[in-house]
Motif scaffolding. Structure first.
Motif, PDB file in Angstrom:
ATOM      1  N   SER A  14       0.844  -1.198   0.000  1.00  3.55           N
ATOM      2  CA  SER A  14       0.000   0.000   0.000  1.00  3.55           C
ATOM      3  C   SER A  14       0.875   1.243   0.000  1.00  3.55           C
ATOM      4  CB  SER A  14      -0.924   0.000   1.224  1.00  3.55           C
ATOM      5  OG  SER A  14      -0.183  -0.130   2.428  1.00  3.55           O
ATOM      6  N   SER A  15       0.478   2.241  -0.763  1.00  2.00           N
ATOM      7  CA  SER A  15       1.306   3.449  -0.873  1.00  2.00           C
ATOM      8  C   SER A  15       1.389   4.201   0.454  1.00  2.00           C
ATOM      9  CB  SER A  15       0.782   4.377  -1.967  1.00  2.00           C
ATOM     10  OG  SER A  15      -0.558   4.746  -1.713  1.00  2.00           O
ATOM     11  N   LEU A  16       0.442   3.942   1.371  1.00  2.00           N
ATOM     12  CA  LEU A  16       0.493   4.490   2.723  1.00  2.00           C
ATOM     13  C   LEU A  16       0.753   3.353   3.701  1.00  2.00           C
ATOM     14  CD1 LEU A  16       0.032   6.810   4.804  1.00  2.00           C
ATOM     15  CD2 LEU A  16      -2.395   6.133   4.827  1.00  2.00           C
ATOM     16  N   GLY A  17       1.780   3.516   4.525  1.00  2.00           N
ATOM     17  CA  GLY A  17       2.075   2.543   5.561  1.00  2.00           C
ATOM     18  C   GLY A  17       1.856   3.147   6.931  1.00  2.00           C
ATOM     19  N   PHE A  18       1.623   2.283   7.931  1.00  2.00           N
ATOM     20  CA  PHE A  18       1.370   2.765   9.284  1.00  2.00           C
ATOM     21  C   PHE A  18       2.654   2.695  10.100  1.00  2.00           C
ATOM     22  CE2 PHE A  18      -2.364   3.687  12.027  1.00  2.00           C
ATOM     23  CZ  PHE A  18      -1.675   3.961  13.187  1.00  2.00           C
ATOM     24  N   GLY A  19       3.178   3.863  10.494  1.00  2.00           N
ATOM     25  CA  GLY A  19       4.370   3.916  11.322  1.00  2.00           C
ATOM     26  C   GLY A  19       3.991   3.862  12.794  1.00  2.00           C
ATOM     27  N   ALA A  20       4.510   2.866  13.509  1.00  2.00           N
ATOM     28  CA  ALA A  20       4.089   2.643  14.895  1.00  2.00           C
ATOM     29  C   ALA A  20       5.033   3.264  15.920  1.00  2.00           C
ATOM     30  CB  ALA A  20       3.949   1.144  15.152  1.00  2.00           C
ATOM     31  N   MET A  21       5.793   4.292  15.522  1.00  2.00           N
ATOM     32  CA  MET A  21       6.691   4.953  16.464  1.00  2.00           C
ATOM     33  C   MET A  21       5.949   5.981  17.316  1.00  2.00           C
ATOM     34  SD  MET A  21      10.317   6.961  15.823  1.00  2.00           S
ATOM     35  CE  MET A  21       9.660   8.518  15.220  1.00  2.00           C
ATOM     36  N   ARG A  22       4.893   6.577  16.765  1.00  2.00           N
ATOM     37  CA  ARG A  22       4.187   7.651  17.463  1.00  2.00           C
ATOM     38  C   ARG A  22       2.731   7.272  17.705  1.00  2.00           C
ATOM     39  NH1 ARG A  22       7.351  10.972  13.574  1.00  2.00           N
ATOM     40  NH2 ARG A  22       8.939  12.122  14.726  1.00  2.00           N
ATOM     41  N   LEU A  23       2.497   6.091  18.249  1.00  2.00           N
ATOM     42  CA  LEU A  23       1.138   5.672  18.565  1.00  2.00           C
ATOM     43  C   LEU A  23       0.559   6.573  19.654  1.00  2.00           C
ATOM     44  CD1 LEU A  23       1.660   1.791  18.627  1.00  2.00           C
ATOM     45  CD2 LEU A  23       0.436   3.105  16.885  1.00  2.00           C
ATOM     46  N   PRO A  24      -0.770   6.738  19.686  1.00  2.00           N
ATOM     47  CA  PRO A  24      -1.376   7.600  20.714  1.00  2.00           C
ATOM     48  C   PRO A  24      -1.058   7.092  22.113  1.00  2.00           C
ATOM     49  CG  PRO A  24      -3.038   6.257  19.610  1.00  2.00           C
ATOM     50  CD  PRO A  24      -1.777   6.119  18.817  1.00  2.00           C
ATOM     51  N   LEU A  25      -0.834   8.031  23.019  1.00  2.00           N
ATOM     52  CA  LEU A  25      -0.438   7.691  24.387  1.00  2.00           C
ATOM     53  C   LEU A  25      -1.511   8.084  25.395  1.00  2.00           C
ATOM     54  CD1 LEU A  25       3.277   8.948  24.336  1.00  2.00           C
ATOM     55  CD2 LEU A  25       2.446   6.633  23.890  1.00  2.00           C
ATOM     56  N   LYS A  26      -1.496   7.391  26.528  1.00  2.00           N
ATOM     57  CA  LYS A  26      -2.357   7.702  27.649  1.00  2.00           C
ATOM     58  C   LYS A  26      -1.561   7.459  28.921  1.00  2.00           C
ATOM     59  CE  LYS A  26      -6.961   6.776  29.537  1.00  2.00           C
ATOM     60  NZ  LYS A  26      -8.194   5.947  29.377  1.00  2.00           N
ATOM     61  N   ASN A  27      -1.345   8.516  29.681  1.00  2.00           N
ATOM     62  CA  ASN A  27      -0.521   8.426  30.896  1.00  2.00           C
ATOM     63  C   ASN A  27       0.889   7.915  30.587  1.00  2.00           C
ATOM     64  OD1 ASN A  27      -2.729   9.259  32.503  1.00  2.00           O
ATOM     65  ND2 ASN A  27      -3.496   7.152  32.596  1.00  2.00           N
ATOM     66  N   GLY A  28       1.436   8.356  29.458  1.00  2.00           N
ATOM     67  CA  GLY A  28       2.805   8.012  29.096  1.00  2.00           C
ATOM     68  C   GLY A  28       2.981   6.645  28.453  1.00  2.00           C
ATOM     69  N   LYS A  29       1.897   5.895  28.306  1.00  2.00           N
ATOM     70  CA  LYS A  29       1.966   4.567  27.694  1.00  2.00           C
ATOM     71  C   LYS A  29       1.028   4.504  26.489  1.00  2.00           C
ATOM     72  CE  LYS A  29       3.032   2.235  32.071  1.00  2.00           C
ATOM     73  NZ  LYS A  29       2.608   1.170  33.037  1.00  2.00           N
ATOM     74  N   ILE A  30       1.234   3.500  25.627  1.00  2.00           N
ATOM     75  CA  ILE A  30       0.377   3.366  24.449  1.00  2.00           C
ATOM     76  C   ILE A  30      -1.084   3.250  24.882  1.00  2.00           C
ATOM     77  CG2 ILE A  30      -0.231   1.883  22.492  1.00  2.00           C
ATOM     78  CD1 ILE A  30       2.699   1.080  22.305  1.00  2.00           C
ATOM     79  N   ASP A  31      -1.916   4.088  24.299  1.00  2.00           N
ATOM     80  CA  ASP A  31      -3.359   3.986  24.516  1.00  2.00           C
ATOM     81  C   ASP A  31      -3.844   2.813  23.670  1.00  2.00           C
ATOM     82  OD1 ASP A  31      -6.122   4.209  24.505  1.00  2.00           O
ATOM     83  OD2 ASP A  31      -6.120   6.397  24.476  1.00  2.00           O
ATOM     84  N   ARG A  32      -3.894   1.641  24.267  1.00  2.00           N
ATOM     85  CA  ARG A  32      -4.128   0.408  23.522  1.00  2.00           C
ATOM     86  C   ARG A  32      -5.485   0.368  22.821  1.00  2.00           C
ATOM     87  NH1 ARG A  32       0.442  -1.228  25.693  1.00  2.00           N
ATOM     88  NH2 ARG A  32       1.249  -3.301  25.211  1.00  2.00           N
ATOM     89  N   ILE A  33      -6.488   0.949  23.423  1.00  2.00           N
ATOM     90  CA  ILE A  33      -7.812   0.933  22.807  1.00  2.00           C
ATOM     91  C   ILE A  33      -7.832   1.810  21.555  1.00  2.00           C
ATOM     92  CG2 ILE A  33     -10.230   1.558  23.125  1.00  2.00           C
ATOM     93  CD1 ILE A  33      -9.932   0.845  26.068  1.00  2.00           C
ATOM     94  N   LYS A  34      -7.353   3.040  21.688  1.00  2.00           N
ATOM     95  CA  LYS A  34      -7.363   3.959  20.550  1.00  2.00           C
ATOM     96  C   LYS A  34      -6.397   3.494  19.457  1.00  2.00           C
ATOM     97  CE  LYS A  34      -6.821   8.825  19.292  1.00  2.00           C
ATOM     98  NZ  LYS A  34      -6.505  10.195  19.787  1.00  2.00           N
ATOM     99  N   ALA A  35      -5.192   3.050  19.846  1.00  2.00           N
ATOM    100  CA  ALA A  35      -4.199   2.607  18.865  1.00  2.00           C
ATOM    101  C   ALA A  35      -4.715   1.388  18.094  1.00  2.00           C
ATOM    102  CB  ALA A  35      -2.880   2.278  19.560  1.00  2.00           C
ATOM    103  N   ARG A  36      -5.379   0.480  18.792  1.00  2.00           N
ATOM    104  CA  ARG A  36      -5.949  -0.707  18.140  1.00  2.00           C
ATOM    105  C   ARG A  36      -7.004  -0.298  17.113  1.00  2.00           C
ATOM    106  NH1 ARG A  36     -10.346  -4.142  19.049  1.00  2.00           N
ATOM    107  NH2 ARG A  36      -9.943  -6.374  18.651  1.00  2.00           N
ATOM    108  N   GLN A  37      -7.867   0.625  17.487  1.00  2.00           N
ATOM    109  CA  GLN A  37      -8.902   1.088  16.569  1.00  2.00           C
ATOM    110  C   GLN A  37      -8.299   1.769  15.350  1.00  2.00           C
ATOM    111  OE1 GLN A  37     -11.137   3.584  19.241  1.00  2.00           O
ATOM    112  NE2 GLN A  37     -12.535   1.943  19.851  1.00  2.00           N
TER     113      GLN A  37
END
Length: 407
Positions: A14-37
Motif C-alpha cells: 500500500s502506498s500508505l504505511g502505518f508507522g508505529a513509532m508515534r502511537l497515541p499515548l495515555k498516561n505516558g503509555k500506548i493507549d491500547r484501545i485507541k491505537a488498536r482502533q
C-alpha cells in the motif's frame, strides 16, 4: 488504496504505511484501545504495511497483541535490528528471537538494520552480519532484508552496493529533499529494484501543522481546500521511485487525511504549477527554520534529562511563527513543557555536553551547540532555582487555592 510493486520480490505494498513509532499515548503509555482502533481502521481501508522497531518502546509487544492469526495475513510487518546495541554476533540472533516473541509471529516480512551509516555497517560486518542474515533467512525467521539509512548522502550508494538488499528506508520530504539518501540516491536504489520506504514525510509534523504566514498564503492561494499535510504527502507520493510512505498517525483525523491523499495520488500526478508551489513554500520555510531537526527522538533519552526534541521544536516555532516580545507564546511553551512547571524539567540548560546524543542523530546535528542557542534564547541566570521554587512551592500553593475556591 493504491498499491506499488517492489521489483525485487514482487510484493504489492500500500502506498500508505502505518508507522508505529508515534502511537497515541495515555498516561505516558500506548493507549491500547485507541491505537488498536486506528490500526484496524487503516487495515480495513487497505493499508497492508506496518512499521515498528525494537527501540520504539512497547510498540512490538502491542502489535503482537492485536495482530491475531486472522489479521496477520492482511499485513506485512516490518521491524528493525537495534544496531546501536549490537556488541557481538550472538546479540543479533538474540534480538531477532526476542522480537519474534514480542510480535507473536513465526517470521518477520521485512527486517531492517536500524540507523545505518557506513561506519555502522562496517562494525556489524566485523560481527558477521552477512552470516546472521543468511542464517535468519534460511531458518525462515525473516523474508526480506534491508536497512534504514541515517548517514550522509555521500555514503548511501556505497551501503546500497554493500549487500544484496531487498528494501531501504530513507528520510524524504520536500524540505529535506537532499538530506541523507537524496533524490539521486533514491533513484539509484530504485534502479537496483529495491523497495523504497519513506520515513518523516512530514518532518516530525513541522510540514503538517501551522506554518509561517507567507508559506500558508502560498498554499491557500494555490488550493484553499488542501491542508499542509496533504501537500507534503502528495509531494512524496508523486515520486515514481517511492514504494510506500510511512506516517506515524495518532488520530483518526490524520488517518483519514492520509488515506485520502494515498487513494488519490499516483506517480507523476502533480502538475508543474503544484510542484512550483511546493518549491516556493520550501524557500519560505528555509528562511524561517533555525535548526533542521525532525523531532524523531533518536537522540533520546538524555542522561541529564534534557527533552532535546521538544527544546528544539519550541525554539524553531519561535522563529517560524514570529513570536515576539519577552513573554511570548514560545517562552510560555518552553517553561510549561520543558521548564518543569507542569512536571519534570527537561530544559536545555541541563545539558552538560556529554555528547551521547551526537552519534545517534540522523541529521548529524551538533546538538550541544544547538541546545546552547536554545538556552540563550529562553533561560536566564538562576532559572533552575526559580523553576524549582515554582514547582515545589508556587504550583502546590496555586493548586491548593484553586481547590479552596472551588468548594
Amino acid at each position: 488504496m493504491k498499491y506499488r510493486v517492489i521489483k525485487k520480490n514482487g510484493d504489492e505494498i500500500s502506498s500508505l504505511g502505518f508507522g508505529a513509532m508515534r502511537l497515541p499515548l495515555k498516561n505516558g503509555k500506548i493507549d491500547r484501545i485507541k491505537a488498536r482502533q486506528l490500526i484496524f481502521n487503516a487495515i480495513d481501508n487497505g493499508v497492508n504495511f506496518i512499521d515498528t522497531a525494537y527501540l520504539y518502546g512497547d510498540s512490538e509487544t502491542f502489535l503482537g497483541e492485536i495482530l491475531t492469526p486472522e489479521i496477520r495475513p492482511k499485513v506485512k510487518i516490518c521491524t528493525k535490528l537495534p544496531s546501536i546495541n549490537v556488541r557481538k554476533y550472538e546479540d543479533m540472533e538474540n534480538f531477532l528471537d526476542e522480537q519474534l516473541k514480542r510480535l507473536n509471529v513465526d517470521f518477520i516480512d521485512y527486517y531492517l538494520i536500524h540507523a545505518v551509516d557506513l561506519k555502522t555497517v562496517n562494525r556489524l560486518l566485523k560481527r558477521d552480519l552477512v552470516k546472521f542474515i543468511t542464517k535468519a533467512k534460511a531458518d525462515g525467521k525473516i523474508k526480506n532484508i534491508g536497512f534504514s539509512y541515517h548517514g550522509p548522502k555521500e555514503e548511501f550508494e556505497i551501503v546500497v552496493d554493500g549487500y544484496d538488499w531487498d528494501v531501504v528506508m530513507v528520510q524524504y520530504n520536500y524540505f529535506d529533499e537532499n538530506v541523507q539518501a537524496s533524490m539521486e540516491g533514491i533513484e539509484y536504489a530504485a534502479s537496483k529494484g529495491l523497495g523504497i520506504f519513506v520515513m518523516e514525510p512530514l518532518k516530525g509534523g513541522i510540514l503538517a501543522g501551522k506554518m509561517p504566514k507567507d508559506a500558508e498564503d502560498i498554499f491557500k492561494k494555490a488550493n484553499p481546500n488542501k491542508s499542509n499535510a496533504q501537500w507534503a504527502m502528495q509531494w512524496v507520493l508523486n515520486n515514481r521511485n517511492i514504494t510506500c510512505v510511512l506516517s506515524g498517525m495518532n488520530s483518526f483525523e490524520q488517518l483519514e487525511e492520509n488515506l485520502a491523499v494515498a487513494n488519490e495520488t499516483t506517480p507523476l500526478s502533480m502538475s508543474f504549477e503544484e510542484m512550483e508551489t511546493v518549491e516556493l513554500v520550501k524557500r519560505v520555510m528555509r528562511n524561517s527554520l533555525k535548526i533542521n531537526c525532525s523531532t524523531c527522538g533518536y537522540c533520546m533519552p538524555c542522561p541529564q534529562g534534557v527533552n532535546i526534541p521538544e527544546c528544539i521544536k519550541i525554539y524553531n516555532e519561535k522563529y517560524l511563527f514570529g513570536h515576539r516580545g519577552l513573554f511570548n507564546q514560545s517562552f510560555a511553551d518552553y517553561y510549561q513543557y520543558v521548564g518543569g512547571i507542569m512536571g519534570n524539567s527537561g530544559n536545555a540548560g541541563k545539558c552538560n555536553a556529554c555528547g551521547k546524543c551526537l552519534r545517534k542523530c540522523p541529521q548529524k546535528l551538533d546538538i550541544i551547540s544547538e541546545l546552547k542557542k536554545v538556552k540563550k534564547e529562553f533561560e536566564f541566570p538562576g532559572v533552575n532555582y526559580a523553576l524549582s521554587f515554582v514547582r515545589h512551592v508556587g504550583f502546590p500553593i496555586y493548586k491548593y487555592l484553586v481547590k479552596i475556591l472551588n468548594r
